[in-house]
Scaffold this motif. Structure first.
Motif, mmCIF file in Angstrom:
data_model
loop_
_atom_site.group_PDB
_atom_site.id
_atom_site.type_symbol
_atom_site.label_atom_id
_atom_site.label_comp_id
_atom_site.label_asym_id
_atom_site.label_seq_id
_atom_site.Cartn_x
_atom_site.Cartn_y
_atom_site.Cartn_z
ATOM 1 N N ARG A 250 0.814 -1.207 0.000
ATOM 2 C CA ARG A 250 0.000 0.000 0.000
ATOM 3 C C ARG A 250 0.856 1.269 0.000
ATOM 4 N N ARG A 251 1.907 1.276 0.794
ATOM 5 C CA ARG A 251 2.742 2.476 0.912
ATOM 6 C C ARG A 251 3.459 2.807 -0.396
ATOM 7 N N TYR A 252 3.821 1.795 -1.156
ATOM 8 C CA TYR A 252 4.494 2.041 -2.440
ATOM 9 C C TYR A 252 3.596 2.882 -3.345
ATOM 10 N N TYR A 253 2.347 2.505 -3.440
ATOM 11 C CA TYR A 253 1.430 3.234 -4.324
ATOM 12 C C TYR A 253 1.034 4.587 -3.731
ATOM 13 N N GLN A 254 0.983 4.675 -2.401
ATOM 14 C CA GLN A 254 0.690 5.979 -1.793
ATOM 15 C C GLN A 254 1.811 6.974 -2.062
ATOM 16 N N GLU A 255 3.045 6.474 -2.044
ATOM 17 C CA GLU A 255 4.185 7.360 -2.261
ATOM 18 C C GLU A 255 4.393 7.700 -3.736
ATOM 19 N N ASN A 256 4.147 6.736 -4.624
ATOM 20 C CA ASN A 256 4.438 6.938 -6.034
ATOM 21 C C ASN A 256 3.228 7.386 -6.855
ATOM 22 N N TYR A 257 2.038 7.199 -6.316
ATOM 23 C CA TYR A 257 0.817 7.608 -7.006
ATOM 24 C C TYR A 257 -0.096 8.322 -5.999
ATOM 25 N N PRO A 258 0.342 9.459 -5.499
ATOM 26 C CA PRO A 258 -0.413 10.141 -4.438
ATOM 27 C C PRO A 258 -1.797 10.621 -4.862
ATOM 28 N N ASP A 259 -2.049 10.756 -6.185
ATOM 29 C CA ASP A 259 -3.341 11.248 -6.649
ATOM 30 C C ASP A 259 -4.398 10.139 -6.768
ATOM 31 N N LEU A 260 -3.972 8.891 -6.685
ATOM 32 C CA LEU A 260 -4.921 7.787 -6.827
ATOM 33 C C LEU A 260 -5.686 7.558 -5.521
ATOM 34 N N VAL A 261 -6.887 7.025 -5.669
ATOM 35 C CA VAL A 261 -7.695 6.688 -4.485
ATOM 36 C C VAL A 261 -7.172 5.387 -3.890
ATOM 37 N N MET A 262 -6.698 5.473 -2.666
ATOM 38 C CA MET A 262 -6.173 4.289 -1.970
ATOM 39 C C MET A 262 -6.911 4.124 -0.656
ATOM 40 N N GLU A 263 -7.465 2.933 -0.431
ATOM 41 C CA GLU A 263 -8.159 2.641 0.814
ATOM 42 C C GLU A 263 -7.421 1.542 1.563
ATOM 43 N N LYS A 264 -7.469 1.632 2.863
ATOM 44 C CA LYS A 264 -6.889 0.565 3.672
ATOM 45 C C LYS A 264 -7.765 -0.673 3.537
ATOM 46 N N GLY A 265 -7.158 -1.789 3.187
ATOM 47 C CA GLY A 265 -7.930 -3.006 2.939
ATOM 48 C C GLY A 265 -8.446 -3.643 4.221
ATOM 49 N N SER A 266 -9.742 -3.911 4.243
ATOM 50 C CA SER A 266 -10.314 -4.662 5.359
ATOM 51 C C SER A 266 -10.133 -6.147 5.088
ATOM 52 N N ILE A 267 -10.382 -6.960 6.099
ATOM 53 C CA ILE A 267 -10.297 -8.410 5.898
ATOM 54 C C ILE A 267 -11.286 -8.850 4.833
ATOM 55 N N ASP A 268 -12.481 -8.259 4.838
ATOM 56 C CA ASP A 268 -13.472 -8.585 3.803
ATOM 57 C C ASP A 268 -12.926 -8.306 2.415
ATOM 58 N N ASP A 269 -12.337 -7.115 2.221
ATOM 59 C CA ASP A 269 -11.787 -6.746 0.913
ATOM 60 C C ASP A 269 -10.709 -7.734 0.478
ATOM 61 N N ILE A 270 -9.815 -8.037 1.399
ATOM 62 C CA ILE A 270 -8.697 -8.934 1.077
ATOM 63 C C ILE A 270 -9.202 -10.313 0.683
ATOM 64 N N LEU A 271 -10.148 -10.852 1.458
ATOM 65 C CA LEU A 271 -10.662 -12.192 1.181
ATOM 66 C C LEU A 271 -11.439 -12.229 -0.134
ATOM 67 N N ILE A 272 -12.290 -11.234 -0.369
ATOM 68 C CA ILE A 272 -13.110 -11.231 -1.591
ATOM 69 C C ILE A 272 -12.244 -11.115 -2.836
ATOM 70 N N LEU A 273 -11.310 -10.172 -2.824
ATOM 71 C CA LEU A 273 -10.471 -9.993 -4.005
ATOM 72 C C LEU A 273 -9.529 -11.167 -4.219
#
Length: 332
Positions: free
Chosen positions: A302-325
Motif C-alpha cells: 500500500r505504501r508504495y502506491y501511496q508514495e508513487n501515485y499520491p493522486d490515486l484513491v487508496m483505501e486501507k484493505g479490510s479483511i473482507d476486501d482482502i478475502l473477496i479480491l
C-alpha cells in the motif's frame, strides 16, 4: 495375629479359590501345579529367612494374558463411557454433530482437512501458546463439520471440549441464577468451539458478546494455560478482532496466509479508471475486479502506491476486501 499367620490365612484362601483344570498336572521335578494349556506354573514356592508360606497360587501365562485382556477391555469400556459423557457435555442434545469425524470426511477440501488435522496433532503445543483456529466462509462450506471433527478427535484423545454459540451461552445465563457455574464450565474446557457465534444476535448483543469473548481470551485457563478457541463464522470482520494468523483456503489450496496485523497494515485497495490502470506499475498488484468506474485492485504494498501515485484513491484493505479480491478477483 502375627504377620506370618495373616499371610498363611491369605494363602489358604487363595489355594481354596484356585481353579484346577482337568488337563493341569504336577511337575515331577518341582512338584508345582502346571497349566495344561500353556505349560507354565500355577504355583510358586514362597519362602525366605523369616517364614515359609509353602505353595502360593499364581497365574500361569494364559491366565495372565486373559486377565490383562480383561483389564484392557475394562479400561477401554471406562474410556468409552468417559468419552461418551464428555461428548454429551460437548455437544448437548445435538447427537448429529457428535457423528462428525475425520473418518466420515469426503476430503472435498483437502487443504482445510489437513489444516484441521494438523491442529489436532499439535494441539498440546497450540494450547500452551493459546493458539486458536478460525474457519471463515459462506454457509454450507463445511465449517461446522470440520470444527466438530476437531472436537471429536480431541475428545477421543482425552481432552475436554465445548461446542456452543453466544446465543446459547446467553440463553443459559438468562435461565439461571447460578451464572458462576456456567462460567466455570467454560473455563474448565481445554478448547471452546464457537460455531457461528454471533448468528441470531442483534448489533448491540453481538458487540457485547464479542467483548465477553475478548475477556475470555485474555484470561487464563486451567493451570494458568492460555485460552484456545476455535471459531467458525461467515462474518469475516470478526477475524480482525481475534485472529493472530489468517489462512485462506480456496478450492483445496491455501491462497493467502499472513499475520492479521501485517495484512491490515500492508494491504490496500486501489480504485482507478481505465487510463490510470494502464499507466500503473502493476508489479505489486495481486488481484483485481472490474467495476463501473474502472478497477478495484488489491495490493500488498500500500505504501508504495501511496508514495508513487499520491493522486490515486487508496483505501486501507479490510479483511473482507482482502478475502473477496483474493478469492474472486482476477489474478494480475
Amino acid at each position: 495375629m502375627s504377620i506370618e499367620s495373616a499371610l498363611n490365612q491369605v494363602v489358604q484362601q487363595a489355594q481354596a479359590a484356585q481353579s484346577v483344570a482337568p488337563d493341569d498336572y504336577k511337575d515331577p521335578k518341582t512338584g508345582l501345579l502346571m497349566c495344561g494349556k500353556c505349560h507354565t506354573p500355577k504355583q510358586y514356592h514362597f519362602h525366605n529367612a523369616a517364614f515359609d508360606l509353602g505353595l502360593v497360587p499364581v497365574m500361569c501365562d494364559c491366565q495372565r494374558a486373559a486377565h490383562d485382556a480383561e483389564q484392557q477391555k475394562r479400561r477401554e469400556s471406562e474410556r468409552e463411557m468417559l468419552t461418551a459423557r464428555r461428548k454429551a457435555a460437548c455437544f448437548g442434545a445435538n447427537d448429529r454433530k457428535a457423528a462428525y469425524t475425520f473418518d466420515t470426511d469426503d476430503r472435498a477440501n483437502t487443504a482445510a482437512t489437513n489444516a484441521a488435522q494438523g491442529y489436532v496433532r499439535h494441539f498440546t503445543e497450540m494450547r500452551k501458546k493459546g493458539r486458536g483456529l478460525f474457519f471463515i466462509g459462506p454457509c454450507g462450506t463445511g465449517k461446522t463439520f470440520l470444527a466438530c471433527c476437531i472436537a471429536n478427535a480431541l475428545l477421543d484423545k482425552g481432552y475436554t471440549v465445548k461446542v456452543s454459540t453466544f446465543a446459547d451461552i446467553a440463553n443459559r445465563l438468562q435461565g439461571t441464577f447460578d451464572k458462576e457455574s456456567i462460567y466455570d464450565d467454560l473455563n474448565a474446557v481445554d478448547l471452546l468451539i464457537l460455531d457461528e457465534p454471533t448468528l441470531g444476535l442483534d448489533v448491540m448483543s453481538r458487540e457485547a458478546m464479542l467483548e465477553e469473548l475478548q475477556e475470555y481470551l485474555d484470561s487464563e485457563g486451567t493451570g494458568g494455560a492460555p485460552r484456545s478457541v476455535l471459531i467458525s463464522s461467515h462474518i469475516s470482520s470478526d477475524l480482525e478482532k481475534f485472529c493472530d494468523d489468517i489462512y485462506m483456503i480456496d478450492r483445496g489450496r491455501i491462497v493467502l496466509h499472513g499475520e492479521t496485523d501485517v495484512l491490515l497494515d500492508s494491504y490496500g485497495i486501489l480504485k482507478v479508471d481505465e487510463r490510470q490502470y494502464q499507466a500503473l506499475d502493476r508489479r505489486y498488484l495481486l488481484a483485481g475486479m472490474r467495476e463501473a468506474y474502472g478497477y478495484r485492485l488489491l495490493t500488498n504494498e500500500r505504501r508504495y502506491y501511496q508514495e508513487n501515485y499520491p493522486d490515486l484513491v487508496m483505501e486501507k484493505g479490510s479483511i473482507d476486501d482482502i478475502l473477496i479480491l483474493t478469492a474472486r478477483g482476477e489474478k494480475l
